[in-house]
Design a protein around this motif. Sequence first.
Motif: not given
Length: 229
Positions: A33-40, A82-89
């Motif tokens: 959630i915090s972004g410490e684990l990053r998509p990709g 980590v599953t990525d999310l779009s702005e829309k998501d």
Amino acid sequence: MTGDEQATLTLPALGTRRNLREEITQTLRAAVISGELRPGVVYSAPSLAAQFGVSATPVREAMLDLVGEGLVDTVRNKGFRVTDLSEKDLDELSELRALIEVPTVRRLAEAGVAPEVLDELRPLAKEIEAAAARRDLIAHVAADMEFHLRLLALAGNQHLVETVRSLRARSRIYGLRTLADRDALVPSAHEHAELLDLLAAGDADGVERLMRRHIAHVRGIWAENGEGS
């Protein structure tokens, strides 16, 4: 950073404890959630386990829990991503949170919450601020999640709480690190103490305004940093 690189995280050494898997799951969820684990980025269970100071088995089990929640995907013979999310998501998740959380907390203010019940939440509000002050983003997000879910639980609807738990877990707040580095995270964290004060005063309008601002603020942290996809 390439997709297969391992990132070093600020993870707590957990040792041998009861409910270790649950504790690791909570910590890794907060890291997502915090972004410490990053998509990709592909994270292996052994690498994360070494940072926790535990064996790989409970970490692997915890990551599979997060797979079930839709937060991470398995990468065959490598680990988890980590599953990525779009702005829309993210916009849609924020909208759903506002639709559920704002009126629920307003109703609590209108009905009145016993002072001793609110007092039980104040240590969590302080921990959110303390974690923000020491720039511990994972602890900050974990305490924030617990605070809001315990508050919503006062409405007596467990299905509502579980729905919000899922929405919050699927959200991302990629800009927290930047905010912390600018020493700007503590004012946002203080909103939790303000919320408890408004609930104690029975100020339903004030509660609604703060809740809307709080959710919009969290979404704005992500948008400001433009790190979505």
